[in-house]
Design an enzyme around this catalytic site. Structure first.
Site, PDB file in Angstrom:
ATOM      1  N   GLY A  13       0.786  -1.234   0.000  1.00  0.00           N
ATOM      2  CA  GLY A  13       0.000   0.000   0.000  1.00  0.00           C
ATOM      3  C   GLY A  13       0.816   1.281   0.000  1.00  0.00           C
ATOM      4  N   GLN A 141     -14.931   9.331  12.372  1.00  0.00           N
ATOM      5  CA  GLN A 141     -15.635   8.456  11.425  1.00  0.00           C
ATOM      6  C   GLN A 141     -16.485   7.464  12.201  1.00  0.00           C
ATOM      7  OE1 GLN A 141     -17.321   7.645   8.840  1.00  0.00           O
ATOM      8  NE2 GLN A 141     -15.654   7.682   7.357  1.00  0.00           N
ATOM      9  N   TYR A 147      -9.674   3.854  15.843  1.00  0.00           N
ATOM     10  CA  TYR A 147      -8.808   4.367  14.761  1.00  0.00           C
ATOM     11  C   TYR A 147      -8.735   5.900  14.797  1.00  0.00           C
ATOM     12  CZ  TYR A 147      -7.009   4.712   9.930  1.00  0.00           C
ATOM     13  OH  TYR A 147      -6.267   4.982   8.809  1.00  0.00           O
ATOM     14  N   LYS A 151      -5.341   8.022  15.416  1.00  0.00           N
ATOM     15  CA  LYS A 151      -4.838   8.934  14.377  1.00  0.00           C
ATOM     16  C   LYS A 151      -4.837  10.379  14.873  1.00  0.00           C
ATOM     17  CE  LYS A 151      -3.837   5.983  11.156  1.00  0.00           C
ATOM     18  NZ  LYS A 151      -2.453   5.820  10.700  1.00  0.00           N
ATOM     19  N   GLY A 178      -6.526  11.076   2.745  1.00  0.00           N
ATOM     20  CA  GLY A 178      -7.921  10.710   2.585  1.00  0.00           C
ATOM     21  C   GLY A 178      -7.969   9.246   2.185  1.00  0.00           C
TER      22      GLY A 178
HETATM   23  P1  NDP Z   1      -2.179  -1.665   4.183  1.00  0.00           P
HETATM   24  O1  NDP Z   1      -3.150  -2.445   5.010  1.00  0.00           O
HETATM   25  O2  NDP Z   1      -2.290  -1.715   2.702  1.00  0.00           O
HETATM   26  O3  NDP Z   1      -0.672  -2.048   4.600  1.00  0.00           O
HETATM   27  C1  NDP Z   1      -0.339  -2.029   5.960  1.00  0.00           C
HETATM   28  C2  NDP Z   1       1.143  -2.259   6.149  1.00  0.00           C
HETATM   29  O4  NDP Z   1       1.420  -2.095   7.557  1.00  0.00           O
HETATM   30  C3  NDP Z   1       1.596  -3.660   5.779  1.00  0.00           C
HETATM   31  O5  NDP Z   1       2.932  -3.610   5.311  1.00  0.00           O
HETATM   32  C4  NDP Z   1       1.532  -4.384   7.130  1.00  0.00           C
HETATM   33  O6  NDP Z   1       2.393  -5.520   7.224  1.00  0.00           O
HETATM   34  C5  NDP Z   1       2.028  -3.283   8.043  1.00  0.00           C
HETATM   35  N1  NDP Z   1       1.666  -3.498   9.441  1.00  0.00           N
HETATM   36  C6  NDP Z   1       0.425  -3.637   9.978  1.00  0.00           C
HETATM   37  N2  NDP Z   1       0.520  -3.858  11.302  1.00  0.00           N
HETATM   38  C7  NDP Z   1       1.843  -3.866  11.607  1.00  0.00           C
HETATM   39  C8  NDP Z   1       2.576  -4.090  12.802  1.00  0.00           C
HETATM   40  N3  NDP Z   1       1.980  -4.334  13.972  1.00  0.00           N
HETATM   41  N4  NDP Z   1       3.935  -4.067  12.729  1.00  0.00           N
HETATM   42  C9  NDP Z   1       4.567  -3.830  11.560  1.00  0.00           C
HETATM   43  N5  NDP Z   1       3.933  -3.606  10.401  1.00  0.00           N
HETATM   44  C10 NDP Z   1       2.578  -3.645  10.418  1.00  0.00           C
HETATM   45  O7  NDP Z   1      -2.333  -0.159   4.722  1.00  0.00           O
HETATM   46  P2  NDP Z   1      -2.365   1.228   3.897  1.00  0.00           P
HETATM   47  O8  NDP Z   1      -1.226   1.309   2.975  1.00  0.00           O
HETATM   48  O9  NDP Z   1      -3.730   1.437   3.400  1.00  0.00           O
HETATM   49  O10 NDP Z   1      -2.173   2.275   5.102  1.00  0.00           O
HETATM   50  C11 NDP Z   1      -0.900   2.754   5.483  1.00  0.00           C
HETATM   51  C12 NDP Z   1      -1.090   3.816   6.538  1.00  0.00           C
HETATM   52  O11 NDP Z   1      -1.883   4.875   6.008  1.00  0.00           O
HETATM   53  C13 NDP Z   1      -1.816   3.322   7.784  1.00  0.00           C
HETATM   54  O12 NDP Z   1      -1.290   3.947   8.925  1.00  0.00           O
HETATM   55  C14 NDP Z   1      -3.238   3.787   7.557  1.00  0.00           C
HETATM   56  O13 NDP Z   1      -3.944   3.948   8.760  1.00  0.00           O
HETATM   57  C15 NDP Z   1      -2.990   5.112   6.858  1.00  0.00           C
HETATM   58  N6  NDP Z   1      -4.118   5.593   6.080  1.00  0.00           N
HETATM   59  C16 NDP Z   1      -4.596   4.831   5.036  1.00  0.00           C
HETATM   60  C17 NDP Z   1      -5.659   5.292   4.304  1.00  0.00           C
HETATM   61  C18 NDP Z   1      -6.205   4.528   3.156  1.00  0.00           C
HETATM   62  O14 NDP Z   1      -7.233   4.973   2.604  1.00  0.00           O
HETATM   63  N7  NDP Z   1      -5.613   3.422   2.729  1.00  0.00           N
HETATM   64  C19 NDP Z   1      -6.302   6.580   4.615  1.00  0.00           C
HETATM   65  C20 NDP Z   1      -5.704   7.291   5.693  1.00  0.00           C
HETATM   66  C21 NDP Z   1      -4.644   6.797   6.395  1.00  0.00           C
HETATM   67  P3  NDP Z   1       1.847  -6.995   6.784  1.00  0.00           P
HETATM   68  O15 NDP Z   1       1.826  -6.977   5.282  1.00  0.00           O
HETATM   69  O16 NDP Z   1       2.839  -7.936   7.360  1.00  0.00           O
HETATM   70  O17 NDP Z   1       0.469  -7.124   7.365  1.00  0.00           O
END
Ligand code: NDP
Length: 240
Positions: A13, A141, A147, A151, A178
């Site tokens: 992501g 939300q 969450y 945040k 967003g």
């Molecule tokens: P994804 O779910 O696509 O990816 C999450 C990543 O975080 C993965 O690499 C996962 O590892 C890792 N991860 C989760 N938990 C842990 C942990 N305990 N220790 C280490 N690594 C961890 O998330 P996004 O890319 O969507 O989101 C990234 C950030 O952006 C987050 O903080 C999210 O809250 C924030 N965000 C996202 C939005 C969205 O619309 N997508 C909107 C606003 C904020 P693994 O693959 O091993 O699970």
């Protein structure tokens, strides 16, 4: 001098897009992930970057993870606290476990990772810490008290640590994305997502590389006078 950057949750992501943007700009990038080995192997094969498996909610694991990265690459100059999870549900239905998991992973991780890297940044009189917040930390939300609280906490953490880092040339900033088309958002039911997109003036979900652009701005050596700031990247959905 090549700067060393660590991106938590960097294998998928938004984190992956941040890793790639930093790599393309010449940074030495270490990624991190929790448990999805398959995604991590794909990430390593496709990006040529190494990913380190440790739980950012675990204080000791973060210390050990950073020790390993420093041994491999040298001291950390840029920390991107990106890893995050959701455990959605209304307050009435949310368990204490779901509350704790989200607070510990999304917010506790920022403390854990900063604690492991800030002292060395101070000694070397340089650092860039970039925390990934959320539009839902700004606006709240339905079904996300855990969450939104985590945040929102990130935004307060950012402003407080910015004041502590300022005299050491350590800037601390946040990005509030967003809705972005990652696995996290794929978990949102289609009918809910449709309603969300209808509220976005640009009329679509964001892309991970659009969030990475903001990180690149804050990470730059030249970004010396911006600290304690939150950049909203949300297609105009919430103007703060
Ligand atoms: P994804 O779910 O696509 O990816 C999450 C990543 O975080 C993965 O690499 C996962 O590892 C890792 N991860 C989760 N938990 C842990 C942990 N305990 N220790 C280490 N690594 C961890 O998330 P996004 O890319 O969507 O989101 C990234 C950030 O952006 C987050 O903080 C999210 O809250 C924030 N965000 C996202 C939005 C969205 O619309 N997508 C909107 C606003 C904020 P693994 O693959 O091993 O699970």
């Amino acid at each position: 001098m090549t700067r060393v950057a660590v991106v938590t949750g960097g294998t998928r992501g938004i984190g992956r897009a941040i890793c790639e943007a930093l790599r393309d700009a010449g940074y030495d990038v270490a990624s991190n992930y929790a448990g999805n080995d398959e995604a991590a192997q794909k990430f390593e094969a496709e990006t040529g970057l190494k990913s380190y498996k440790f739980d950012v909610a675990d204080y000791d694991a973060c210390q050990a993870g950073i020790d390993q990265i420093v041994a491999d690459k040298g001291p950390v100059d840029i920390l991107v606290n990106n890893a995050g999870i959701t455990r959605d549900g209304t307050l009435m239905r949310m368990s204490r476990k779901e509350w704790d998991e989200v607070i510990d992973t999304n917010l506790g991780s920022c403390f854990n990772m900063a604690h492991a890297t800030f002292p060395s940044m101070r000694e070397r009189n340089f650092g860039r810490i970039i925390n990934i917040g959320s539009i839902n930390g700004q606006a709240g939300q339905y079904g996300q008290v855990n969450y939104a609280a985590a945040k929102s906490g990130i935004h307060g953490f950012t402003k407080a640590l910015a004041q502590e880092g300022a005299r050491y040339n350590i800037t601390v900033n946040a990005i509030a994305p967003g809705y972005v088309d990652t696995d996290m958002v794929a978990a949102v039911p289609a009918n809910v997502l449709e309603k969300i997109v209808a509220q976005v003036p640009v009329g679509r979900l964001g892309h991970a590389d659009e969030i990475a652009r903001g990180v690149m701005f804050f990470a730059a050596d030249e970004a010396t006078f911006v600290t304690g700031s939150t950049m909203s990247i949300n297609g105009g959905q919430h103007m703060y």
